[in-house]
Write a protein that holds these residues in place. Structure first.
Motif, PDB file in Angstrom:
ATOM      1  N   PRO A 100       0.902  -1.247   0.098  1.00 41.50           N
ATOM      2  CA  PRO A 100       0.165  -0.057   0.114  1.00 41.50           C
ATOM      3  C   PRO A 100       0.833   1.402  -0.038  1.00 41.50           C
ATOM      4  CG  PRO A 100      -0.457  -1.671   1.835  1.00 41.50           C
ATOM      5  CD  PRO A 100       0.871  -1.964   1.214  1.00 41.50           C
ATOM      6  N   PRO A 101       0.569   2.476  -0.197  1.00 45.75           N
ATOM      7  CA  PRO A 101       1.096   3.617  -0.228  1.00 45.75           C
ATOM      8  C   PRO A 101       1.611   3.770   1.125  1.00 45.75           C
ATOM      9  CG  PRO A 101      -1.096   3.998  -1.349  1.00 45.75           C
ATOM     10  CD  PRO A 101      -1.209   2.704  -0.785  1.00 45.75           C
ATOM     11  N   PRO A 102       2.775   4.465   1.273  1.00 47.63           N
ATOM     12  CA  PRO A 102       3.547   4.690   2.602  1.00 47.63           C
ATOM     13  C   PRO A 102       2.738   5.546   3.363  1.00 47.63           C
ATOM     14  CG  PRO A 102       4.778   5.942   0.790  1.00 47.63           C
ATOM     15  CD  PRO A 102       3.719   4.985   0.210  1.00 47.63           C
ATOM     16  N   PRO A 103       2.801   5.663   4.660  1.00 49.98           N
ATOM     17  CA  PRO A 103       1.990   6.330   5.502  1.00 49.98           C
ATOM     18  C   PRO A 103       2.503   7.946   5.364  1.00 49.98           C
ATOM     19  CG  PRO A 103       3.290   5.277   6.924  1.00 49.98           C
ATOM     20  CD  PRO A 103       3.622   4.741   5.594  1.00 49.98           C
ATOM     21  N   PRO A 104       1.894   8.848   5.822  1.00 53.57           N
ATOM     22  CA  PRO A 104       2.520  10.196   5.663  1.00 53.57           C
ATOM     23  C   PRO A 104       3.104  10.735   6.601  1.00 53.57           C
ATOM     24  CG  PRO A 104       0.050  10.150   6.228  1.00 53.57           C
ATOM     25  CD  PRO A 104       0.449   8.853   5.932  1.00 53.57           C
ATOM     26  N   ASN A 105       4.033  11.875   6.362  1.00 53.91           N
ATOM     27  CA  ASN A 105       4.618  12.239   7.588  1.00 53.91           C
ATOM     28  C   ASN A 105       3.605  13.255   8.553  1.00 53.91           C
ATOM     29  OD1 ASN A 105       7.427  11.640   6.875  1.00 53.91           O
ATOM     30  ND2 ASN A 105       6.764  13.209   5.391  1.00 53.91           N
ATOM     31  N   MET A 106       3.619  12.829   9.668  1.00 55.30           N
ATOM     32  CA  MET A 106       2.373  13.344  10.484  1.00 55.30           C
ATOM     33  C   MET A 106       2.975  13.905  11.951  1.00 55.30           C
ATOM     34  SD  MET A 106      -0.639  11.128  12.359  1.00 55.30           S
ATOM     35  CE  MET A 106       0.533   9.941  12.801  1.00 55.30           C
ATOM     36  N   ARG A 107       2.049  14.935  12.489  1.00 55.77           N
ATOM     37  CA  ARG A 107       2.631  15.212  14.031  1.00 55.77           C
ATOM     38  C   ARG A 107       1.196  15.532  14.680  1.00 55.77           C
ATOM     39  NH1 ARG A 107       3.226  20.704  14.793  1.00 55.77           N
ATOM     40  NH2 ARG A 107       2.714  22.000  12.904  1.00 55.77           N
ATOM     41  N   ALA A 108       1.421  15.556  16.109  1.00 55.26           N
ATOM     42  CA  ALA A 108      -0.037  15.825  16.880  1.00 55.26           C
ATOM     43  C   ALA A 108       0.368  17.188  17.482  1.00 55.26           C
ATOM     44  CB  ALA A 108      -0.228  14.678  17.835  1.00 55.26           C
ATOM     45  N   VAL A 109      -0.665  18.036  17.697  1.00 61.49           N
ATOM     46  CA  VAL A 109      -0.619  19.323  18.301  1.00 61.49           C
ATOM     47  C   VAL A 109      -1.774  19.007  19.109  1.00 61.49           C
ATOM     48  CG1 VAL A 109      -0.746  21.836  18.322  1.00 61.49           C
ATOM     49  CG2 VAL A 109      -0.159  20.411  16.283  1.00 61.49           C
ATOM     50  N   VAL A 110      -1.231  19.120  20.860  1.00 61.29           N
ATOM     51  CA  VAL A 110      -2.332  18.971  21.916  1.00 61.29           C
ATOM     52  C   VAL A 110      -2.793  20.391  22.420  1.00 61.29           C
ATOM     53  CG1 VAL A 110      -1.515  16.661  22.474  1.00 61.29           C
ATOM     54  CG2 VAL A 110      -0.553  18.685  23.576  1.00 61.29           C
ATOM     55  N   GLY A 111      -3.929  20.463  22.728  1.00 64.65           N
ATOM     56  CA  GLY A 111      -4.380  21.687  23.363  1.00 64.65           C
ATOM     57  C   GLY A 111      -5.434  21.305  24.878  1.00 64.65           C
ATOM     58  N   ASP A 112      -5.958  22.090  24.814  1.00 62.20           N
ATOM     59  CA  ASP A 112      -7.031  21.927  26.313  1.00 62.20           C
ATOM     60  C   ASP A 112      -8.358  21.085  25.705  1.00 62.20           C
ATOM     61  OD1 ASP A 112      -8.425  21.953  28.558  1.00 62.20           O
ATOM     62  OD2 ASP A 112      -8.254  24.007  29.004  1.00 62.20           O
ATOM     63  N   GLY A 113      -8.248  19.895  25.968  1.00 63.51           N
ATOM     64  CA  GLY A 113      -9.585  19.105  25.458  1.00 63.51           C
ATOM     65  C   GLY A 113      -9.569  18.866  24.086  1.00 63.51           C
ATOM     66  N   VAL A 114      -8.519  18.744  23.259  1.00 57.01           N
ATOM     67  CA  VAL A 114      -8.398  18.978  21.978  1.00 57.01           C
ATOM     68  C   VAL A 114      -6.836  18.380  21.515  1.00 57.01           C
ATOM     69  CG1 VAL A 114      -7.605  21.194  21.520  1.00 57.01           C
ATOM     70  CG2 VAL A 114      -8.919  19.947  19.700  1.00 57.01           C
ATOM     71  N   VAL A 115      -7.039  17.240  20.323  1.00 53.72           N
ATOM     72  CA  VAL A 115      -5.801  16.927  19.677  1.00 53.72           C
ATOM     73  C   VAL A 115      -5.878  17.391  18.253  1.00 53.72           C
ATOM     74  CG1 VAL A 115      -4.356  15.067  19.247  1.00 53.72           C
ATOM     75  CG2 VAL A 115      -5.278  15.391  21.369  1.00 53.72           C
ATOM     76  N   GLY A 116      -4.918  18.044  17.658  1.00 48.73           N
ATOM     77  CA  GLY A 116      -4.991  18.227  16.173  1.00 48.73           C
ATOM     78  C   GLY A 116      -3.785  17.553  15.535  1.00 48.73           C
ATOM     79  N   LEU A 117      -4.276  16.516  14.420  1.00 49.65           N
ATOM     80  CA  LEU A 117      -3.403  16.129  13.679  1.00 49.65           C
ATOM     81  C   LEU A 117      -3.104  16.753  12.289  1.00 49.65           C
ATOM     82  CD1 LEU A 117      -4.862  12.433  13.816  1.00 49.65           C
ATOM     83  CD2 LEU A 117      -3.083  13.359  15.187  1.00 49.65           C
ATOM     84  N   ILE A 118      -1.986  16.941  12.081  1.00 44.34           N
ATOM     85  CA  ILE A 118      -1.543  17.443  10.699  1.00 44.34           C
ATOM     86  C   ILE A 118      -0.549  16.610   9.909  1.00 44.34           C
ATOM     87  CG2 ILE A 118      -0.266  19.464   9.518  1.00 44.34           C
ATOM     88  CD1 ILE A 118      -0.722  21.068  12.057  1.00 44.34           C
ATOM     89  N   TRP A 119      -0.833  16.294   8.689  1.00 48.16           N
ATOM     90  CA  TRP A 119       0.135  15.394   7.771  1.00 48.16           C
ATOM     91  C   TRP A 119       0.035  15.773   6.298  1.00 48.16           C
ATOM     92  CZ3 TRP A 119      -5.050  14.184   9.275  1.00 48.16           C
ATOM     93  CH2 TRP A 119      -5.893  13.630   8.182  1.00 48.16           C
ATOM     94  N   ASP A 120       1.231  15.374   5.808  1.00 49.25           N
ATOM     95  CA  ASP A 120       1.413  15.751   4.483  1.00 49.25           C
ATOM     96  C   ASP A 120       0.859  14.859   3.612  1.00 49.25           C
ATOM     97  OD1 ASP A 120       3.340  13.399   4.287  1.00 49.25           O
ATOM     98  OD2 ASP A 120       4.984  14.838   4.356  1.00 49.25           O
ATOM     99  N   ASN A 121       1.076  14.928   2.045  1.00 49.82           N
ATOM    100  CA  ASN A 121       0.604  14.069   0.987  1.00 49.82           C
ATOM    101  C   ASN A 121       1.816  13.182   0.509  1.00 49.82           C
ATOM    102  OD1 ASN A 121       2.420  16.154  -0.287  1.00 49.82           O
ATOM    103  ND2 ASN A 121       1.034  15.992  -2.129  1.00 49.82           N
TER     104      ASN A 121
END
Length: 833
Positions: free
Chosen positions: A515-536
């Motif tokens: 399958p295609p390789p997984p993207p590069n990814m990072r997590a940004v944590v906050g107060d009661g929230v987690v954001g994920l950012i990844w590339d293509n």
């Protein structure tokens, strides 16, 4: 170029004592430690001892070292012991290995010598912080491999700058042209002639060997129950090494870590032959494998269901012109050891003469019939190594539920090892009719001739001295596999099993369609929230074999309720049963779920424009584009006011807009369904379409969440000085009870002896000193907290400054901010045991 910032460094320059305390017996360990303590106090190195290099891309997790063995020495007192040793399934806490190391023996002027990595560690990397362990994966910059063009830097040489943090080809760049293999690859090297080896082991006689070690792992379910290891063993000395043998010595232990003496009821065996590797669609390919394995005799009440072992895949003579010559793929000996018997009665060897005898004597001991604590050795040879020569040794470690599943996974590794055949020379007249090997004429062939296909009784051809002829050198093996009766389903042609057809004359090992390789990814944590950012990355990386883009969509996964079972860490991640799918978006092509991933994330899609918080973003991006337009191969200088990470992202966006190599788009997912203080794992993986009549009709192959994951713990935000309220600072839980802490309580380990925590929340946005007192005013603990970046949470493990877990009672805490805009203040909480 692979940056040195990706090096997996040890947390500190640890003592070498960790490398040699191999036995579990407390008396032995204590005696060995006392015996060597004086030496180790003055011998410190940059070894990777912290357990950070773990094969986390699959379901079999193993700790990798840069001194010759795999495994983490479970239940010892060293940092890496908390990491998986050979844990299967991942996150289960069930182990199958204490440690397994490389042995190399040879005769020099008729005198045998053996260099070992375990239990006596005689292999070490050079004493240079560069020579640690490097991590990469397929699609990494500089890591292209066949069948694609592997000349990353365009200098006419192929994979000449292997992954070691050094400029091997002298072009001023580091690791810019190497072969990246698998979804997770670790690379390192070591030798047997470092000065420390003679200091620690005065009787050690080095063979002047250099060993380059690479480990590979894949994340698709069909291949994720194994870890492959490739060794390149080179004679860097001036002596001719005769009767060379390679061995893998394994201390095999099967059972849950939380079970006392789990290693004492094992059975060990070996198996060699042809096994049918399942490749999907009911098709099974015959593969020749040799294994040495362990299983738990009683299964520990159903907890230890697996078989685990070493799989010998092959050996190759590596020619100076880059070609290879296949050598042996069957073991020379299988030896099994148990208990504390002397060597003469079947015990372990204690000197090089005994070790060499074990490696070289062709003895195959029968499978065990009594449960015990076993160690075993598999060897292959003999070979010869002249100065400057190299031999490749390829093995795998595999696991499966039951003996047949273990052999399925072992055989599948042999299938990946065999890889694919390519038309390297672009000459359709080479590699024809199954003839893949060049024969160079000699006086005998000039007189008597040679058959280009011995198995087909082809007429002999006279080949003049130094003339060449393409021959079918492996036809007997092809015929043996083709005629094996148990594997084939459906009509198949013999040419499907032939090497060297359609002009393909070169074999490329360790290649699998995935399958295609997984993207590069990072997590940004906050107060009661987690954001994920990844590339293509997944969308622009072709399949390793077909060289076609086969991307369909992304899946977002999360794992909850992780409690760090013994033998697991934040790095090794959760067990398979804790993962659940959060969301999925794909291309708009009528394949389910048919939800447009390229819609903006605030409209229900995933697409995201990063760095919106950067002042004058548009102006900066325009400047990056202009710089790159005139210098596409250069690096844009980072302007003042933004970080290096922000500059990297700016350049990637600009390159994408210009259509240049290295360009990226970005995606985002926001998870609001989380609670502060609880541990979460996230994974973003890609999948490919399933084609029917040339059109995508459904979901095809997909990675497991192990392919790439991050750890995140949401936390409270730090308070700003302008809005600060000391009454908003509190302790969670309060009262502190075991029941209240249960959702985030971990199994204790060496670094965290309690596994518990309470949290101070909403602390000031600055550096703070938090002190904890009894109501009588006795100081219990002092903690430092840096909230300057916005983190308002401080965790405490309920351990006092004297190293004791605190008792029930009322406790006071004081907060002294370093920033004078914040006042000092005092709070209170209760502990109930």
């Amino acid at each position: 170029m692979f940056r040195r910032s990706s090096i997996l460094r040890a947390a500190s320059r640890c003592l070498l004592a960790v490398l040699v305390i191999a036995a579990r017996g407390p008396a032995y360990a204590q005696e060995r430690s006392q015996d060597l303590k004086g030496k180790f106090d003055v011998i410190r190195r940059s070894l990777v001892l912290d357990g950070s290099a773990v094969t986390t891309a699959g379901n079999l997790q193993m700790n990798v070292t840069n001194f010759g063995f795999l495994g983490s020495l479970p239940k010892s007192s060293y940092p890496m012991s908390d990491s998986p040793s050979a844990q299967w399934p991942a996150g289960s806490g069930v182990e199958y290995l204490y440690a397994a190391g490389l042995w190399i023996g040879a005769e020099v002027d008729g005198v045998p010598s053996v260099s070992t990595s375990y239990p006596e560690t005689e292999f070490y990397p050079p004493d240079d912080p560069i020579d640690v362990i490097y991590r990469t994966s397929e699609a990494a910059k500089g890591g292209r491999n066949y069948p694609a063009n592997p000349d990353d830097d365009g200098d006419g040489r192929i994979n000449e700058d292997w992954l070691n943090g050094r400029d091997d080809d002298g072009d001023g760049l580091i690791d810019e042209d190497f072969a990246a293999i698998g979804k997770l690859m670790y690379s390192c090297w070591f030798t047997d002639d470092q000065a420390v080896a003679r200091q620690v082991w005065p009787n050690h006689m080095p063979l002047n060997l250099k060993v380059r070690q690479e480990t590979y792992q894949w994340s698709e379910e069909s291949s994720y129950n194994a870890v492959a290891v490739h060794y390149t063993i080179s004679n860097r000395g001036v002596r001719y090494l005769q009767n060379v043998y390679f061995g893998i010595y394994a201390d095999l232990d099967a059972g849950p870590r939380n079970t006392p003496s789990y290693f004492k009821d094992d059975q060990v065996g070996s198996w060699s032959g042809i096994w049918c590797a399942p490749v999907g669609g009911g098709v099974k390919m015959p593969e020749k494998i040799s294994t040495l394995y362990v299983y738990d005799d009683d299964g520990d009440g159903g907890k230890t269901k697996g078989y685990f072992g070493v799989v010998l895949l092959g050996t190759q003579m590596l020619m100076r012109d880059g070609s290879v010559e296949k050598l042996q793929e069957s073991p020379n000996a299988i030896r099994i050891f148990a208990g504390l018997l002397p060597y003469e009665r079947g015990g372990e060897p204690i000197n090089d003469f005994q070790r060499y005898e074990l490696l070289s004597r062709s003895v195959f001991q029968p499978n065990t019939d009594q449960p015990n604590d076993y160690k075993a050795l598999m060897s292959v040879g003999p070979f010869s190594l002249s100065p400057g020569q190299s031999i490749g040794l390829d093995i795998a470690y595999a696991a499966g539920e039951g003996f047949e599943a273990f052999l399925d996974n072992a055989a599948f590794m042999k299938l990946i090892y065999n890889g694919t055949w390519i038309d390297k020379d672009k000459n359709r007249n080479t590699g024809v009719s199954g003839r893949e090997s060049i024969f160079i004429g000699d006086p005998n062939s000039a007189l008597n001739g040679v058959s280009p296909d011995p198995c087909a009784n082809a007429e002999k051809v006279k080949v003049a001295v130094r003339d060449t002829l393409w021959i079918n050198a492996d036809c007997s093996e092809e015929s043996e596999l083709w005629n094996y009766p148990d594997c084939f389903k459906g009509a198949m042609l013999f040419r499907d099993f032939q090497t060297g057809i359609n002009g393909r004359e070169i074999q490329i090992n360790w290649i699998a369609s995935e399958p295609p390789p997984p993207p590069n990814m990072r997590a940004v944590v906050g107060d009661g929230v987690v954001g994920l950012i990844w590339d293509n990355l997944s969308e622009i990386t072709p399949d390793p074999i077909t060289l076609k883009i086969d991307f369909e969509g992304y899946q977002v996964w999360r794992a909850d309720e992780w409690h760090r079972p013994l033998g697991t860490t934040v790095t090794s991640g959760p067990s398979d049963d804790l993962w659940h799918l959060l969301d999925s978006r794909d291309l708009m092509n009528d394949v389910e779920p048919n939800l447009d991933l390229r819609k903006p994330w605030f409209e229900g899609g995933f697409q995201y424009e990063p760095l919106q918080q950067v002042a004058e973003r548009a102006i900066l991006l325009k400047a990056f584009e202009e710089n790159l337009y005139y210098d596409p191969l250069g690096r844009v200088p980072c302007p003042p006011g933004i970080t290096e990470a922000e500059c990297d992202t700016m350049e990637a966006i600009a390159r994408w807009k210009l259509g240049y190599d290295g360009g990226r788009q970005y995606y985002r997912y926001i998870d609001h369904d989380v609670k502060n203080g609880l541990p979460y794992f996230y994974s973003v993986i890609a999948y490919e379409p399933l084609y029917s009549m040339g059109k995508p009709k459904g979901m095809g192959r997909v990675d497991s969440p192990y392919a790439s994951f991050v750890y995140a713990v949401p936390r409270s935000e730090a308070q700003e000085a302008e809005d600060f309220a000391k009454t908003a600072v509190y302790v969670v839980p309060n009262p502190v009870t075991r029941e209240a802490m249960a959702p985030w309580t971990f199994e204790p380990n060496n670094a965290d002896p309690s596994g518990e925590k309470a949290e101070f929340r909403n602390l000031p946005k600055c550096s703070n000193t938090v002190r904890i007192f009894t109501v009588a005013g006795d100081l219990v603990q002092t903690l430092r907290h840096d909230g300057s970046a916005g983190n308002g949470t401080l965790a405490w493990n309920l351990v006092s400054r004297n190293g004791q877990t605190v008792t029930s009672g009322v406790y006071l805490f004081s907060v002294r901010p370093d920033d004078g805009r914040f006042p000092e203040f005092v709070g209170k909480f209760v502990v109930i045991r």
